[in-house]
Scaffold this active site. Structure first.
Site, PDB file in Angstrom:
ATOM      1  N   GLY A  96       0.786  -1.217   0.000  1.00  0.00           N
ATOM      2  CA  GLY A  96       0.000   0.000   0.000  1.00  0.00           C
ATOM      3  C   GLY A  96       0.821   1.271   0.000  1.00  0.00           C
ATOM      4  O   GLY A  96       2.043   1.265  -0.223  1.00  0.00           O
ATOM      5  N   GLU A 156      -0.474  26.523   8.994  1.00  0.00           N
ATOM      6  CA  GLU A 156      -1.417  25.649   9.710  1.00  0.00           C
ATOM      7  C   GLU A 156      -2.669  26.435  10.066  1.00  0.00           C
ATOM      8  O   GLU A 156      -2.589  27.492  10.684  1.00  0.00           O
ATOM      9  CB  GLU A 156      -0.770  25.083  10.970  1.00  0.00           C
ATOM     10  N   HIS A 167      19.826   1.882  33.551  1.00  0.00           N
ATOM     11  CA  HIS A 167      20.658   3.080  33.518  1.00  0.00           C
ATOM     12  C   HIS A 167      21.975   2.761  32.826  1.00  0.00           C
ATOM     13  O   HIS A 167      22.550   1.695  33.039  1.00  0.00           O
ATOM     14  CB  HIS A 167      20.960   3.544  34.948  1.00  0.00           C
TER      15      HIS A 167
END
Length: 466
Positions: free
Chosen positions: A41, A203, A445
């Site tokens: 697609g 926009e 971490h």
């Protein structure tokens, strides 16, 4: 079963259709997949994947420009636009071939042509030297969507582009106007700006990326303005005057107009569902007020035996939403689903601009409007050791909780690699995790993910590192 009869026929081989076809075949259903253009697609061939390839080239180019900050030395820096485009197209071709292999591996019968409902669970296929009628116990419409076009702003492929032309530029425009600041518009703005185009974004809403949390959108806008992108918010393009090789755009805000001259224009003002000429009226399939196919929570349409998934079935128009619907739909057909419908508040959204933006669930404003007693947590990239070590200290992680129950209502991120981090909050929402469980989760971490933990802690005034 005759060769033209199937348990399931799917029309459209995008991320909803091909994934649904594979799942149907896995469940033992004889499956046909009808596609007029490309396997995979728009997403795989002209959307999600090739744009990410372009944006990766832009990211590497930006990093190379700052090599000295990392103690590195390089010679003169340049780029080959056609090689960048060629790499992007090659990746799309590779993955489309991969989809063909997966469909063959799962014994899905593929028909290359256009499908049209005939009623009575029959579907005609035409084009590409194919002309036949299939019959299926269940027919699934997955025809996707295409760029929305407004009168006067019609693309011409030369001066005014859709996203397709923007993916394969022959040369870099010196100046570019992007109409619309959704994910598609902002990603192209970021790409062209990275390679030196003078980019302006218009926009019509009162913030860029209108579906995002306002605080995150404003953070992203300020960062992109530092990079040189110009924004016209709450504005609209009312006219495009096309010359031989330039365009004059008229921009209107609060009744005031101004004109700018640019080399090229990209229209990125949303999508229109592909519902025409596929026989929906003949089959009795109804549309909603926005023109999308109306479905229930199990992807059933108003016509017995006919379903719809993906963009054609409504927003959000996202590949992963389409794939999830495809799987859910097939499991319903096979009678294996647990009955849990797709919860749209659990669908993450990602925008691969610079800086990246990712989100899931309710924004702070939406949560307040829905009547929640809201607790909000924030943690900046500047407080994270890994972000500083990466040289990516600009960003923010924001969490929104229900103060009464501790439910995670939403999470909103802007900064480096947040499109990868968001899946942690997606899992948390799917598991209906509370703030207590997130606080007690051990995050490794040094990682960027520690900021997710800290943003949760901050919502309850327990943050450690800021």
């Amino acid at each position: 079963m005759p060769a033209n009869e199937f348990d399931v026929i799917i029309v459209g081989a995008g991320p909803g259709g091909y994934v649904g076809a594979i799942r149907a075949a896995q469940l033992g259903l004889s499956t046909a997949l009808v596609e007029a253009k490309h396997l995979g697609g728009v997403c795989l061939n002209w959307g999600c994947i090739p744009t990410k390839a372009l944006l990766r080239s832009a990211e590497v180019y930006r990093n190379m420009q700052h090599a000295e900050q990392y103690g590195l030395k390089a010679g003169s820096l340049d780029f080959d636009l056609q090689q960048i485009v060629s790499r992007s197209r090659g990746i799309a071709k590779q993955l489309s071939s991969g989809v063909a292999h997966l469909l063959k591996k799962n014994n899905v019968t593929v028909f290359h042509g256009s499908g049209k409902l005939l009623g009575g669970n029959k579907l005609s296929i035409s084009g590409n030297d194919v002309d036949q009628v299939l019959q299926g116990n269940h027919i699934v419409i997955a025809t996707g969507a295409r760029p929305r076009i407004f009168p006067g702003l019609e693309p011409d492929g030369k001066l005014v582009w859709t996203s397709k032309e923007a993916l394969i530029p022959k040369e870099l425009p010196e100046s570019l106007l992007v109409i619309g600041s959704g994910a598609i518009g902002i990603e192209f703005a970021s790409f062209y700006n990275s390679f030196g185009s003078d980019v302006t974004v218009v926009e019509v809403m009162d913030q860029i990326m209108p579906v995002e949390d306002r605080e995150i959108a404003e953070f992203a806008q300020k960062s992109m303005e530092k990079q040189g992108i110009k924004f016209h918010i709450g504005s609209k393009v009312v006219e495009l005057q096309r010359g031989d090789n330039r365009v004059t755009a008229t921009i209107e805000k609060d009744g005031q107009r101004q004109s700018i001259e640019i080399d090229r224009v990209i229209t990125a003002v949303g999508v229109t569902p592909n519902t025409e000429e596929i026989g929906l009226d003949v089959a009795g399939v109804k549309l909603d007020e926005q023109g999308f196919i109306r479905i229930d929570t199990d992807c059933k349409t108003s016509a017995p035996g006919i379903y719809a998934i993906g963009d054609v079935a409504g927003t959000p128009c996202l590949a992963h939403k389409a794939s999830h619907e495809g799987i859910h739909c097939m499991e319903q057909i096979a009678g294996l689903s647990d009955g849990h419908a797709l919860d749209k508040t659990r669908i993450p959204g990602c925008t691969y601009c610079h800086p990246q933006v990712a989100s899931i669930g309710l924004t702070e404003a939406q949560a307040k409007a829905d009547g929640y007693q809201v607790k909000v947590g924030r943690f900046p990239f500047l407080g994270n050791g890994k972000a500083i070590a990466l040289g990516e200290a600009e960003g923010l992680v924001k969490t929104v909780f229900d103060g009464r129950t501790g439910e995670l209502l939403g999470a909103h991120l802007v900064g480096a690699e947040v499109t990868e981090l968001i899946q942690g909050f997606s899992i948390a929402k799917s598991l209906e995790t509370t703030e207590k469980e997130l606080m007690e989760t051990v995050f490794p971490h040094p990682t960027l993910s520690e900021m997710m933990h800290e943003a949760v802690l901050d919502a309850y005034e327990r943050t450690i590192h800021y």
